[in-house]
Design a protein around this motif. Structure first.
Motif, PDB file in Angstrom:
ATOM      1  N   ALA A 144       0.833  -1.206   0.000  1.00  0.00           N
ATOM      2  CA  ALA A 144       0.000   0.000   0.000  1.00  0.00           C
ATOM      3  C   ALA A 144       0.867   1.255   0.000  1.00  0.00           C
ATOM      4  O   ALA A 144       0.561   2.240  -0.683  1.00  0.00           O
ATOM      5  N   GLY A 145       1.959   1.231   0.771  1.00  0.00           N
ATOM      6  CA  GLY A 145       2.867   2.363   0.764  1.00  0.00           C
ATOM      7  C   GLY A 145       3.512   2.562  -0.597  1.00  0.00           C
ATOM      8  O   GLY A 145       3.716   3.695  -1.044  1.00  0.00           O
ATOM      9  N   ALA A 146       3.844   1.455  -1.285  1.00  0.00           N
ATOM     10  CA  ALA A 146       4.431   1.562  -2.621  1.00  0.00           C
ATOM     11  C   ALA A 146       3.445   2.184  -3.606  1.00  0.00           C
ATOM     12  O   ALA A 146       3.827   3.018  -4.440  1.00  0.00           O
ATOM     13  N   ALA A 147       2.170   1.804  -3.509  1.00  0.00           N
ATOM     14  CA  ALA A 147       1.158   2.391  -4.394  1.00  0.00           C
ATOM     15  C   ALA A 147       0.997   3.888  -4.121  1.00  0.00           C
ATOM     16  O   ALA A 147       0.855   4.690  -5.059  1.00  0.00           O
ATOM     17  N   LEU A 148       1.028   4.271  -2.855  1.00  0.00           N
ATOM     18  CA  LEU A 148       0.914   5.684  -2.502  1.00  0.00           C
ATOM     19  C   LEU A 148       2.102   6.482  -3.046  1.00  0.00           C
ATOM     20  O   LEU A 148       1.932   7.549  -3.656  1.00  0.00           O
ATOM     21  N   TRP A 149       3.313   5.959  -2.858  1.00  0.00           N
ATOM     22  CA  TRP A 149       4.496   6.656  -3.333  1.00  0.00           C
ATOM     23  C   TRP A 149       4.580   6.656  -4.863  1.00  0.00           C
ATOM     24  O   TRP A 149       5.126   7.592  -5.455  1.00  0.00           O
ATOM     25  N   GLN A 150       4.060   5.638  -5.516  1.00  0.00           N
ATOM     26  CA  GLN A 150       4.047   5.620  -6.978  1.00  0.00           C
ATOM     27  C   GLN A 150       3.204   6.766  -7.525  1.00  0.00           C
ATOM     28  O   GLN A 150       3.548   7.381  -8.533  1.00  0.00           O
ATOM     29  N   TRP A 151       2.101   7.053  -6.845  1.00  0.00           N
ATOM     30  CA  TRP A 151       1.261   8.187  -7.243  1.00  0.00           C
ATOM     31  C   TRP A 151       1.958   9.513  -6.944  1.00  0.00           C
ATOM     32  O   TRP A 151       1.926  10.451  -7.746  1.00  0.00           O
ATOM     33  N   MET A 152       2.659   9.588  -5.790  1.00  0.00           N
ATOM     34  CA  MET A 152       3.340  10.827  -5.418  1.00  0.00           C
ATOM     35  C   MET A 152       4.574  11.094  -6.282  1.00  0.00           C
ATOM     36  O   MET A 152       4.973  12.248  -6.480  1.00  0.00           O
ATOM     37  N   LEU A 153       5.192  10.032  -6.812  1.00  0.00           N
ATOM     38  CA  LEU A 153       6.398  10.183  -7.620  1.00  0.00           C
ATOM     39  C   LEU A 153       6.115  10.249  -9.110  1.00  0.00           C
ATOM     40  O   LEU A 153       7.054  10.222  -9.914  1.00  0.00           O
ATOM     41  N   ASP A 154       4.866  10.347  -9.501  1.00  0.00           N
ATOM     42  CA  ASP A 154       4.528  10.422 -10.918  1.00  0.00           C
ATOM     43  C   ASP A 154       5.155  11.673 -11.532  1.00  0.00           C
ATOM     44  O   ASP A 154       5.019  12.773 -10.989  1.00  0.00           O
ATOM     45  N   PRO A 155       5.890  11.529 -12.663  1.00  0.00           N
ATOM     46  CA  PRO A 155       6.597  12.692 -13.219  1.00  0.00           C
ATOM     47  C   PRO A 155       5.679  13.765 -13.798  1.00  0.00           C
ATOM     48  O   PRO A 155       6.115  14.899 -14.004  1.00  0.00           O
ATOM     49  N   ARG A 156       4.417  13.445 -14.041  1.00  0.00           N
ATOM     50  CA  ARG A 156       3.518  14.433 -14.630  1.00  0.00           C
ATOM     51  C   ARG A 156       2.655  15.136 -13.598  1.00  0.00           C
ATOM     52  O   ARG A 156       2.461  16.350 -13.669  1.00  0.00           O
ATOM     53  N   SER A 157       2.141  14.368 -12.625  1.00  0.00           N
ATOM     54  CA  SER A 157       1.219  14.983 -11.658  1.00  0.00           C
ATOM     55  C   SER A 157       1.588  14.644 -10.213  1.00  0.00           C
ATOM     56  O   SER A 157       0.779  14.836  -9.315  1.00  0.00           O
ATOM     57  N   GLY A 158       2.794  14.152  -9.977  1.00  0.00           N
ATOM     58  CA  GLY A 158       3.176  13.761  -8.632  1.00  0.00           C
ATOM     59  C   GLY A 158       3.474  14.947  -7.734  1.00  0.00           C
ATOM     60  O   GLY A 158       3.962  15.993  -8.179  1.00  0.00           O
ATOM     61  N   ALA A 159       3.194  14.763  -6.439  1.00  0.00           N
ATOM     62  CA  ALA A 159       3.414  15.843  -5.480  1.00  0.00           C
ATOM     63  C   ALA A 159       4.895  16.112  -5.255  1.00  0.00           C
ATOM     64  O   ALA A 159       5.294  17.246  -4.990  1.00  0.00           O
ATOM     65  N   VAL A 160       5.729  15.091  -5.367  1.00  0.00           N
ATOM     66  CA  VAL A 160       7.156  15.269  -5.114  1.00  0.00           C
ATOM     67  C   VAL A 160       7.784  16.170  -6.161  1.00  0.00           C
ATOM     68  O   VAL A 160       8.539  17.112  -5.835  1.00  0.00           O
ATOM     69  N   ASP A 161       7.491  15.946  -7.434  1.00  0.00           N
ATOM     70  CA  ASP A 161       8.065  16.779  -8.489  1.00  0.00           C
ATOM     71  C   ASP A 161       7.525  18.204  -8.414  1.00  0.00           C
ATOM     72  O   ASP A 161       8.225  19.166  -8.778  1.00  0.00           O
ATOM     73  N   ARG A 162       6.298  18.368  -7.966  1.00  0.00           N
ATOM     74  CA  ARG A 162       5.755  19.726  -7.814  1.00  0.00           C
ATOM     75  C   ARG A 162       6.493  20.481  -6.720  1.00  0.00           C
ATOM     76  O   ARG A 162       6.768  21.677  -6.853  1.00  0.00           O
ATOM     77  N   VAL A 163       6.827  19.795  -5.633  1.00  0.00           N
ATOM     78  CA  VAL A 163       7.572  20.457  -4.563  1.00  0.00           C
ATOM     79  C   VAL A 163       8.986  20.794  -5.018  1.00  0.00           C
ATOM     80  O   VAL A 163       9.506  21.889  -4.750  1.00  0.00           O
ATOM     81  N   ILE A 164       9.626  19.866  -5.730  1.00  0.00           N
ATOM     82  CA  ILE A 164      10.986  20.101  -6.215  1.00  0.00           C
ATOM     83  C   ILE A 164      11.005  21.165  -7.308  1.00  0.00           C
ATOM     84  O   ILE A 164      11.935  21.965  -7.401  1.00  0.00           O
ATOM     85  N   GLY A 165       9.957  21.186  -8.116  1.00  0.00           N
ATOM     86  CA  GLY A 165       9.915  22.135  -9.220  1.00  0.00           C
ATOM     87  C   GLY A 165      10.645  21.673 -10.448  1.00  0.00           C
ATOM     88  O   GLY A 165      10.904  22.478 -11.369  1.00  0.00           O
ATOM     89  N   HIS A 166      10.991  20.390 -10.503  1.00  0.00           N
ATOM     90  CA  HIS A 166      11.710  19.851 -11.656  1.00  0.00           C
ATOM     91  C   HIS A 166      11.198  18.437 -11.914  1.00  0.00           C
ATOM     92  O   HIS A 166      11.198  17.609 -10.995  1.00  0.00           O
ATOM     93  N   PRO A 167      10.752  18.106 -13.118  1.00  0.00           N
ATOM     94  CA  PRO A 167      10.216  16.753 -13.372  1.00  0.00           C
ATOM     95  C   PRO A 167      11.321  15.706 -13.397  1.00  0.00           C
ATOM     96  O   PRO A 167      12.304  15.834 -14.137  1.00  0.00           O
TER      97      PRO A 167
END
Length: 316
Positions: A144-167
Motif C-alpha cells: 500500500a505504501g508503494a502504491a501511494l508513493w508511486q502516485w506521489m512520484l509520478d513525473p507528470r502529476s506527482g506531489a514530489v516533483d511539484r515540490v521540487i519544481g523539476h520533473p
C-alpha cells in the motif's frame, strides 16, 4: 559421708541409617519434561517452516527442474553453484544490496538517534504526539505504501516533483529509482527505529547527567561522552537488524515499483533469487542461490555479533 563413683561405659546406640532411594528413570523424566513441552510448539514450527524447507532446498540445488510435475528432475551435481558464481548479475545484485544497506543505515541509526535526542527534551505530551506521527508509517503495509508513493512520484502529476519544481522520472531512471527504493524503505523503518532508540535512552540513569552537570559539562559533552556510549548496544542492534534484513525489506517495494529495473539496476539478491525461482522456473539454480545467501548472511551475522561486543559499552 563418703561414696565411691564407679565409671560405667555407655552403651552405644545404633544409629538408623536412612538411605535415600534414587527416583526411577520414569519419574525423573516426568519432572524434567514440562519445560520441554513448553518449547515443543516453537521447535515444531521451526522445524516445519525453517529446517524442512532448508533441507528441501539443499536437495533441489543438485537438480535441474522447472517445477512441473510432468517434468522429471535431472541431477546436475554442483553445476548450479558453478553457474551462480559465474553469473554477472550476481555481482551487480550483491553490490546493490550492500549500497542500499549502507544507505538504509542513515534511516535506522543516524536519523533515529537525532530525532530521539531532540524529542527527549520535549514534554511528555508533545513527545507522545511526535512518537505517534513518526511511528505511523510503520503501520502502512509495504504494498500500500508503494502504491501511494508511486502516485506521489509520478513525473507528470506527482506531489514530489511539484515540490521540487523539476520533473524527474523516479521509477524509470537508474539513480532516481535507487534513491526512491531507499527513501521509501527508510520511511517505513524510521518510526520503529526511533522508538527503539527512545527506549534505550529511557534506560540510561539520570544520575550520570546530574554528575556531569555538577562538573559543568555542556549538553554536547554529555551526549558525546555519556549518552552515546551507553546507547551503543541499541545502535549496534539496529545496525545488525538493518544489515541482515535490508534485502527482505526492500523486496516488496522493488517488486511493486520497479520490477528490478531499469536495466536490473534495482535488482538486489532477494529479487534475483525470486526471478530465477518464480519467473524463469529454474528451481535448482534458485535453491543453490538461496543456500549460498543463507550461508553468507549467517557468517555476516556471526561476525557482527562478535564485533558488537567490542563496539558496545554497557553500564556496570
Amino acid at each position: 559421708m563418703t561414696g565411691t563413683f564407679v565409671e560405667v561405659a555407655a552403651v552405644p546406640r545404633r544409629r538408623a541409617v536412612v538411605t535415600a532411594q534414587r527416583p526411577s528413570l520414569a519419574r525423573r523424566a516426568a519432572r524434567a519434561l514440562p519445560p520441554y513441552l513448553f518449547l515443543l510448539p516453537a521447535v515444531g514450527a521451526l522445524v516445519v517452516w525453517t529446517y524442512r524447507p532448508l533441507g528441501a532446498a539443499l536437495n533441489l540445488s543438485f537438480f535441474s527442474w522447472n517445477l512441473l510435475p510432468t517434468t522429471p528432475r535431472e541431477y546436475v551435481g554442483l553445476d548450479n553453484y558453478q553457474r551462480l558464481l559465474d553469473l554477472p548479475d550476481l555481482r551487480n545484485a550483491l553490490w546493490l544490496t550492500v549500497a542500499m544497506t549502507g544507505a538504509l543505515l542513515v534511516f535506522t541509526v543516524v536519523l533515529p538517534t537525532v530525532v530521539a535526542l531532540w524529542t527527549s527534551v520535549i514534554g511528555s505530551r508533545g513527545r507522545a504526539v511526535y512518537s505517534a506521527l513518526i511511528f505511523a508509517p510503520v503501520l502502512v503495509p509495504p504494498v500500500a505504501g508503494a502504491a501511494l508513493w508511486q502516485w506521489m512520484l509520478d513525473p507528470r502529476s506527482g506531489a514530489v516533483d511539484r515540490v521540487i519544481g523539476h520533473p524527474i522520472n523516479w521509477i524509470h531512471e537508474v539513480r532516481p529509482a535507487q534513491i526512491a527504493i531507499v527513501v521509501i524503505t527508510g520511511w517505513h523503518l524510521l518510526g520503529f527505529a526511533v522508538l527503539v532508540v527512545a527506549a534505550g535512552l529511557s534506560g540510561i540513569d539520570d544520575e550520570y547527567r546530574a554528575a556531569a552537570l555538577l562538573d559543568r559539562a555542556s549538553r554536547w559533552q554529555i551526549t558525546r561522552w555519556i549518552v552515546l556510549p551507553l546507547l551503543s548496544p541499541t545502535l549496534v542492534f539496529l545496525a545488525l537488524m538493518t544489515i541482515l534484513m535490508s534485502g527482505q525489506l526492500t523486496f516488496p517495494l522493488i517488486d511493486t515499483l520497479t520490477q528490478g529495473g531499469p536495466n536490473s539496476q534495482t535488482t538486489n539478491v532477494y529479487y534475483l533469487l525470486w526471478e530465477y525461482g518464480f519467473q524463469n522456473f529454474d528451481t535448482g539454480f534458485a535453491s543453490a542461490a538461496g543456500l549460498l545467501f543463507f550461508a553468507v548472511f549467517g557468517l555476516v551475522a556471526i561476525a557482527l555479533i562478535r564485533l558488537s561486543d567490542r563496539l558496545t559499552f554497557h553500564d556496570s
